[in-house]
Design an enzyme around this catalytic site. Structure first.
Site, short mmCIF file in Angstrom:
data_model
loop_
_atom_site.label_atom_id
_atom_site.label_comp_id
_atom_site.label_asym_id
_atom_site.label_seq_id
_atom_site.Cartn_x
_atom_site.Cartn_y
_atom_site.Cartn_z
N LYS A 76 1.05 -1.36 0.30
CA LYS A 76 0.02 -0.05 -0.44
C LYS A 76 0.92 1.19 -0.20
CE LYS A 76 -2.08 -1.87 3.42
NZ LYS A 76 -1.02 -2.97 4.02
N THR A 77 1.52 1.55 0.82
CA THR A 77 2.98 2.78 0.91
C THR A 77 3.28 2.68 -0.54
OG1 THR A 77 3.06 1.67 3.43
CG2 THR A 77 4.59 3.41 2.12
N ASP A 121 -1.46 6.69 6.48
CA ASP A 121 -1.90 5.23 6.47
C ASP A 121 -2.80 3.98 8.54
OD1 ASP A 121 -0.96 2.36 6.39
OD2 ASP A 121 0.97 1.70 7.12
N THR A 170 -5.78 -1.39 6.96
CA THR A 170 -5.95 -3.03 7.15
C THR A 170 -7.81 -3.60 7.92
OG1 THR A 170 -5.52 -2.57 9.51
CG2 THR A 170 -4.08 -3.29 7.95
N ARG A 229 6.57 -8.62 0.75
CA ARG A 229 7.27 -7.69 2.32
C ARG A 229 8.52 -9.34 3.34
NH1 ARG A 229 4.81 -3.99 6.50
NH2 ARG A 229 5.75 -3.02 4.73
#
Ligand SMILES: Nc1ncnc2c1ncn2[C@@H]1O[C@H](COP(=O)(O)OP(=O)(O)OP(=O)(O)O)[C@@H](O)[C@H]1O
Length: 356
Positions: A76-77, A121, A170, A229
């Site tokens: 997302k970032t 975020d 989330t 990640r």
């Protein structure tokens, strides 16, 4: 679904945890794809976002506000930075918990440049007053700053430059509808397919200057729980092992041996996941068993079992939550190489429940 394991310290320490740790943050900047073409997977979101951004560029306008939802570590970032890059706009990054007062938000918004991307975020964790101020800012590019208190308080309207808000969460279900409705585009980020993660591993290996065979990348991808990640983190641990124990080249055997040291198994389960499954199978015959009893049996807090281990076990179809308690699925027995009590399948190389 609750993907938000960000608050549990046990989540942050895990090699297969999806929340970024300090080392991740240091290397992630170097590994982030810089444009939509470089961004792997998420075909639907990419295609839709591409249209939104191209159309805005063609109109010479600021892009619509974008909401990205999905588990931690899915990109997302990275996507928010790509949005800014594609719009040739600067980006400001902050998070919901960092904005506790409406005044903090007013100060932030009024300092934005025209067309700037504001990445927020964990937008579901913003305070209520800040959230309400955001409604008007998103819709009218204006905020009312309240000066004074009580009956004498006055609202001073403050014009804002047009900006693009990229909210990430989330927990899309936790966003109040008025906030959700103000986003022009919502992208749901899915977990990645193993073949997509293989491409992520190859790309990162090349950026980190690590030699890797296709089989080695597939092995890492298969244990990465659908999350880039985690794939990048496992790659770094495998690289360490390859450099210390071999010639630095990552093969399937090296990846398997390295991840065995870190107790991440072929399906991406770690020690905690397996402890929960083992207790469920060996001590409770596959359940049903209550969460608290299961937690005591593995010597962990109830929340750790529920929020850190269970979501992935449920997603993998190894454990089910039922009104009568937790139960193991046939896949769980198979994964741990055990056979359910009373099953006639023993003798095919699997051990039965009591190790016979
Ligand atoms: N589609 C992708 N292709 C290649 N690399 C990716 C992709 N998505 C994520 N990554 C890599 O995974 C890492 C984590 O991504 P990112 O920080 O964007 O996730 P996130 O969803 O914002 O996580 P969080 O919710 O914890 O902030 C980054 O290093 C990024 O390079």
């Amino acid at each position: 679904m609750n993907w938000d394991d960000t608050t549990d310290p046990a989540a942050a320490e895990r090699l297969v945890g999806s929340v970024a740790d300090g080392e991740d943050q240091a290397v992630e900047a170097a590994l982030r794809p810089k444009d939509l073409d470089e961004f792997i997977g998420q075909e639907k979101v990419r295609e839709q976002l591409d249209l939104v951004l191209r159309a805005a560029r063609a109109r010479g306008a600021t892009a619509d506000h974008v909401l990205l939802s999905g588990a931690p570590g899915l990109g997302k970032t990275t996507l928010s930075m790509i949005i800014a890059a594609e719009m040739e706009a600067p980006i400001r990054i902050t998070s919901g918990p960092a904005i506790q007062h409406a005044g903090d938000l007013a100060a932030l918004l009024s300092s934005l440049q025209e067309g700037e991307v504001l990445f927020l975020d964990e937008i579901h964790r913003m305070s209520r007053p800040a959230e309400e101020m955001l409604y008007m800012a998103m819709e009218d590019f204006r905020v009312d700053v309240i000066v004074g208190k009580g009956p004498g308080a006055t609202a001073i309207p403050l014009e804002l430059p047009p900006f693009t808000l990229v909210g990430a969460t989330t927990r899309a279900g936790l966003l109040p509808p008025p906030l959700r409705d103000r986003f022009g585009f919502t992208g749901h980020m899915e977990f990645y397919e193993p073949t997509e993660l293989e491409r992520v591993v190859h790309r990162s290996a090349s950026l980190l200057d690590v030699g890797i065979e296709a089989d080695g990348a597939a092995e890492i991808a298969g244990r990465s729980r659908g999350t880039p990640r985690i794939a990048n983190r496992l790659l770094r641990r495998v690289r360490d092992y390859a450099q210390v124990k071999a010639d630095g080249w990552v093969t399937r055997e090296i990846a398997e041996a390295a991840l065995a040291v870190y107790e991440v198994d072929a399906r991406g389960l770690d020690r905690l996941d397996r402890a929960v499954l083992k207790a469920l199978l060996k001590l409770f015959g596959g359940g049903p068993v209550g969460l608290s009893t299961l937690a005591v049996a593995v010597g962990e807090e109830r929340e750790t079992v529920e929020e850190v281990a269970e979501p992935f076990l449920v997603r993998e179809g190894l454990l089910a939550r039922t009104p009568r308690g937790r139960i193991a699925t046939p896949a769980a027995w198979e994964h741990l190489g055990l056979v359910p009590p009373g099953s006639r399948a023993a003798g095919n190389g699997q051990r039965d429940l009591f190790g016979a």
